[in-house]
Every structure is written in C-alpha cells, then in structure tokens.
Motif scaffolding. Structure first.
Motif, PDB file in Angstrom:
ATOM      1  N   MET A   1       0.985  -1.289  -0.001  1.00 52.52           N
ATOM      2  CA  MET A   1       0.037  -0.005  -0.053  1.00 52.52           C
ATOM      3  C   MET A   1       0.749   1.170  -0.088  1.00 52.52           C
ATOM      4  O   MET A   1       1.788   1.312   0.544  1.00 52.52           O
ATOM      5  CB  MET A   1      -0.960   0.028   1.391  1.00 52.52           C
ATOM      6  CG  MET A   1      -1.783   1.051   1.571  1.00 52.52           C
ATOM      7  SD  MET A   1      -1.054   2.462   2.406  1.00 52.52           S
ATOM      8  CE  MET A   1      -1.323   1.627   4.200  1.00 52.52           C
ATOM      9  N   GLU A  25      -7.140   0.233  -4.529  1.00 57.98           N
ATOM     10  CA  GLU A  25      -7.215  -0.476  -3.277  1.00 57.98           C
ATOM     11  C   GLU A  25      -5.957  -0.361  -2.643  1.00 57.98           C
ATOM     12  O   GLU A  25      -5.365  -0.711  -1.463  1.00 57.98           O
ATOM     13  CB  GLU A  25      -7.463  -1.900  -3.324  1.00 57.98           C
ATOM     14  CG  GLU A  25      -6.832  -2.981  -4.318  1.00 57.98           C
ATOM     15  CD  GLU A  25      -7.416  -2.815  -5.784  1.00 57.98           C
ATOM     16  OE1 GLU A  25      -8.128  -1.960  -6.020  1.00 57.98           O
ATOM     17  OE2 GLU A  25      -6.758  -3.588  -6.484  1.00 57.98           O
ATOM     18  N   GLU A  26      -4.441  -0.144  -3.549  1.00 61.09           N
ATOM     19  CA  GLU A  26      -3.202  -0.278  -3.133  1.00 61.09           C
ATOM     20  C   GLU A  26      -3.091   1.582  -2.459  1.00 61.09           C
ATOM     21  O   GLU A  26      -1.977   1.757  -2.251  1.00 61.09           O
ATOM     22  CB  GLU A  26      -2.270  -0.411  -4.107  1.00 61.09           C
ATOM     23  CG  GLU A  26      -2.363  -1.736  -4.452  1.00 61.09           C
ATOM     24  CD  GLU A  26      -1.803  -2.665  -3.303  1.00 61.09           C
ATOM     25  OE1 GLU A  26      -0.823  -2.100  -2.613  1.00 61.09           O
ATOM     26  OE2 GLU A  26      -2.518  -3.579  -2.989  1.00 61.09           O
ATOM     27  N   LEU A  27      -4.014   2.438  -2.732  1.00 59.29           N
ATOM     28  CA  LEU A  27      -3.833   3.780  -2.485  1.00 59.29           C
ATOM     29  C   LEU A  27      -4.407   4.262  -1.100  1.00 59.29           C
ATOM     30  O   LEU A  27      -5.508   3.984  -0.905  1.00 59.29           O
ATOM     31  CB  LEU A  27      -4.120   4.796  -3.439  1.00 59.29           C
ATOM     32  CG  LEU A  27      -3.327   4.948  -4.693  1.00 59.29           C
ATOM     33  CD1 LEU A  27      -4.042   5.827  -5.752  1.00 59.29           C
ATOM     34  CD2 LEU A  27      -1.809   5.635  -4.164  1.00 59.29           C
ATOM     35  N   THR A  28      -3.726   4.986  -0.232  1.00 60.00           N
ATOM     36  CA  THR A  28      -4.232   5.638   1.062  1.00 60.00           C
ATOM     37  C   THR A  28      -4.009   7.133   0.783  1.00 60.00           C
ATOM     38  O   THR A  28      -2.869   7.151   1.140  1.00 60.00           O
ATOM     39  CB  THR A  28      -3.923   4.939   2.188  1.00 60.00           C
ATOM     40  OG1 THR A  28      -4.250   3.509   2.156  1.00 60.00           O
ATOM     41  CG2 THR A  28      -4.505   5.770   3.432  1.00 60.00           C
ATOM     42  N   ALA A 125     -10.213   3.806  -3.435  1.00 58.51           N
ATOM     43  CA  ALA A 125      -9.015   4.185  -2.907  1.00 58.51           C
ATOM     44  C   ALA A 125      -9.448   4.527  -1.378  1.00 58.51           C
ATOM     45  O   ALA A 125     -10.737   5.123  -1.328  1.00 58.51           O
ATOM     46  CB  ALA A 125      -8.314   5.256  -3.573  1.00 58.51           C
ATOM     47  N   LYS A 126      -8.692   4.655  -0.357  1.00 61.75           N
ATOM     48  CA  LYS A 126      -9.087   4.942   1.074  1.00 61.75           C
ATOM     49  C   LYS A 126      -8.527   6.442   1.296  1.00 61.75           C
ATOM     50  O   LYS A 126      -7.445   7.009   1.039  1.00 61.75           O
ATOM     51  CB  LYS A 126      -8.422   4.173   1.980  1.00 61.75           C
ATOM     52  CG  LYS A 126      -9.008   4.178   3.378  1.00 61.75           C
ATOM     53  CD  LYS A 126      -8.121   3.506   4.430  1.00 61.75           C
ATOM     54  CE  LYS A 126      -8.475   2.031   4.365  1.00 61.75           C
ATOM     55  NZ  LYS A 126      -7.540   1.288   5.352  1.00 61.75           N
ATOM     56  N   ALA A 181      -1.585   3.709   8.772  1.00 57.90           N
ATOM     57  CA  ALA A 181      -1.155   3.892   7.285  1.00 57.90           C
ATOM     58  C   ALA A 181       0.196   4.270   7.015  1.00 57.90           C
ATOM     59  O   ALA A 181       0.861   3.495   6.509  1.00 57.90           O
ATOM     60  CB  ALA A 181      -2.075   4.711   6.346  1.00 57.90           C
ATOM     61  N   ALA A 185       2.663   1.247   5.518  1.00 59.08           N
ATOM     62  CA  ALA A 185       2.625   1.424   4.044  1.00 59.08           C
ATOM     63  C   ALA A 185       4.036   0.870   3.491  1.00 59.08           C
ATOM     64  O   ALA A 185       4.862   0.653   4.462  1.00 59.08           O
ATOM     65  CB  ALA A 185       2.630   2.876   3.718  1.00 59.08           C
TER      66      ALA A 185
END
Ligand code: GDP
Length: 317
Positions: A1, A25-28, A125-126, A181, A185
């Motif tokens: 992530m 889904e790999e991005l916060t 994305a979160k 996160a 990460a």
C-alpha cells in the motif's frame, strides 16, 4: 500500500497520475483539512473534495477544483440574496457539502462522512482526513488574522504574511487509520503540495510527524518548488514567512527529519547537486504536470524510485 500526504490542486494533479498506475485499493490518501471552512452554514473541506473528485474522475481540470462541467445557479441565487459569494461553489459540488454537513449533523465524524461520500462517488481508494478535530491554518497579516481561504481565495494572497499557525493542532489527534497507514505502508509519498499550508497542517497533528520518522517505509516527497519558485500559488510567500528558502533546499529543510528522498524537477539539477552535498538523497524527474501523460509519467518515475529510496546512495543524474 502507498500512503500519500496531500493537499488540494498540486496534490490532486499528482494523485491523478498515481491513479493511472496504482490500483485504487493500493492507495491511501491522507489529506489536509487545515483549509476547511464553514460556508453558508455548511462544512466544506476543499482538499478532501479535490482528492475525492480526482479519484472519481470528476475533478474540473480547467479550474483544478470543483466538479467538471458544474453549473453555478445556487451561487448566483445566493448572491441575489445578499450572501457572500467569493468562495465559489458549484451546484453538484454543493450536493457533496450538503451531504457531508447532513452526516456530521447526524453525529458522524469527518472520517465517516468522507468514507461515505467517497463510496457514493465510486471511489475505492481510501481517503482519510488528517484528523477529525478542527485544525485551522491561520495566516497573520497586517489586516488581521485570516483563514487560509480568506487569505487565498477572498484576498488573492496579496497581503504580506507575518505568521502562520495551525489553530487547534496541539489538541488534535490523527484520524483513525492515519498512523496505521504510515506505519504499514510500503512507501509514503508527499505530493507536490504547499509545504506550509497543505503538508504543514498534517505534520502539525501530534503523532503524524513522529510516525513518519519511525516508519520503516521510505518517505519520498515531490518538490512543489520548480526553478526556485512555486508552480502556482502562495507556497513561496508562505515558505519565506516560515523562514524557509524558496528552493528545493527549503522543501528539503521542511521535511528534513523524516525524508528519505526528494524528487525535484530536472531544471533544478544544479541545485539538486548542491543539496546532495549536504547529505540529502535527491533525484531529478520531469515534475511539471500539464497533461494526463505528464502526470502518469511523474507517478511512474516516483513509483520506480520507491524501492531504492531508503538505501540508495545520492544520485548523480
Ligand atoms: P492548494 O490547497 O490548492 O494550495 O493545494 P496544494 O498544496 O496541493 O497545491 C499547491 C502547490 O502545488 C503549489 O505549491 C504548487 O507549486 C504545486 N504544484 C502545482 N502544480 C504543480 C506541478 O505540476 N508540479 C509540481 N512539482 N508542483 C505543482
């Protein structure tokens, strides 16, 4: 992530590139809320909205904020009713502010409201606000202390800046998920956002800067200063007011205690060489994002640099 610390327009352009090459889904996204304001009785969070809109493919690229193709009938009607209209709010944009304000009036936190809005916009994305507490960037000027939006949008950043502080930051806590996160990460990116009023408020929330220092993940920033000046906006004025040089060295200085790698524009190659002599890891890339391809290219370059960022020797390019 990949966790990204980001603000509004410069941040949104960078995130627009990232979304082209990193699965959502790999991005916060950890987003500045220091620009938030109550406007027409509604809770507005301009940077959260810009990031949600860009991830939803809805951001107006011409304006760099708001919804593309939006209309402004309500703004006009509010003006007719004698209300202030210097903060431009489009009609579809207004729906998001209404929903956020409704959710928060029902007792939801800013995080919860943000999650619901993102999901209704189809964003996977979160998106995390930096905090659920109220933290406000305050700009001291000869005409008095201004909110960031008063300084930037209402008064066109014409006032000399005497001070910058983040009201409420000392009592704030990171929003749920923010520190996790950063700690979990694979890499942390600082968008080429204003280091003082976009990244600065995030770093002012107790616990976030410490997490950036402690995380095992490489922390990589893209410089918003290109050729000794900001690409747009008041970053230079605000950096100078904070005693930072308006240069890539000033950006490095703002992040010096946790930064593993600074990505600067190729036109700053000479300054990059000097900065390397002081012990910073610096890499050059084309960082000015005008087209979708520029954005994707920068995102690709930064993602390619991530793996070697924590261990790479100073670059010679
Ligand atoms: P704000 O809330 O609109 O101030 O949003 P940001 O802080 O995210 O963006 C403003 C910063 O983005 C400014 O300091 C600009 O110099 C920087 N910026 C805008 N466009 C670009 C670009 O194409 N490349 C780089 N490197 N920086 C940019």
């Amino acid at each position: 992530m990949i966790a990204v610390l980001t603000g509004g327009t410069g941040g949104a352009k960078f995130v627009d590139g990232l979304r082209q090459i990193v699965p959502p889904e790999e991005l916060t996204l950890i987003v500045n809320t220091g620009d938030d304001l109550i406007w027409w009785g509604l809770y507005m969070s301009p940077d959260l909205d810009s990031i949600a809109y860009v991830l939803a493919g809805l951001l107006s690229k011409e304006r760099g904020w708001g919804v593309k193709g939006d209309t402004f009938y309500c703004l006009q009607a509010m003006g007719d009713l004698g209300q202030p209209i210097w903060f431009h709010v489009g009609d579809r944009d207004l729906a998001v502010h209404l929903l956020r304000s409704k959710l928060m009036a029902e007792g939801k936190t800013l995080s919860e409201a943000t999650k619901e809005i993102a999901s209704r916009l189809g964003v996977t994305a979160k998106i995390l606000p930096m905090t659920n507490s109220r933290v406000e960037s305050r700009i001291g000027t000869p005409v008095g202390e201004l909110s960031f939006e008063e300084y930037f949008v209402q008064r066109w950043y014409q006032d000399p800046v005497q001070s910058v502080h983040f009201a409420g930051a000392a009592e704030a806590q990171p929003a749920p998920g923010v520190v996790d996160a950063i700690m979990s990460a694979n890499a942390i990116l600082l968008a080429p956002s204003n280091p003082v009023t976009s990244i600065g408020p995030i770093l002012a929330v107790p616990g976030i800067r410490e997490a950036l220092r402690e995380t095992q993940a490489p922390v990589v920033a893209v410089s918003p200063i290109v050729g000794g000046a900001p690409v747009a906006g008041p970053a230079g004025i605000l950096m100078a007011a904070q005693g930072l040089p308006v240069s890539i060295a000033g950006v490095a200085q703002a992040y010096r205690d946790f930064l593993d790698l600074l990505v600067v524009d190729t036109r700053d190659a000479a300054a990059a060489e000097k900065l390397r002599e002081t012990g910073f890891h610096v890499q050059c890339a084309r960082t000015v994002m005008k087209t979708a391809e520029d954005k994707a290219q920068l995102a690709r370059a930064v993602v390619a640099l991530i793996s070697g960022a924590s261990t790479a020797p100073a670059s010679t390019d």
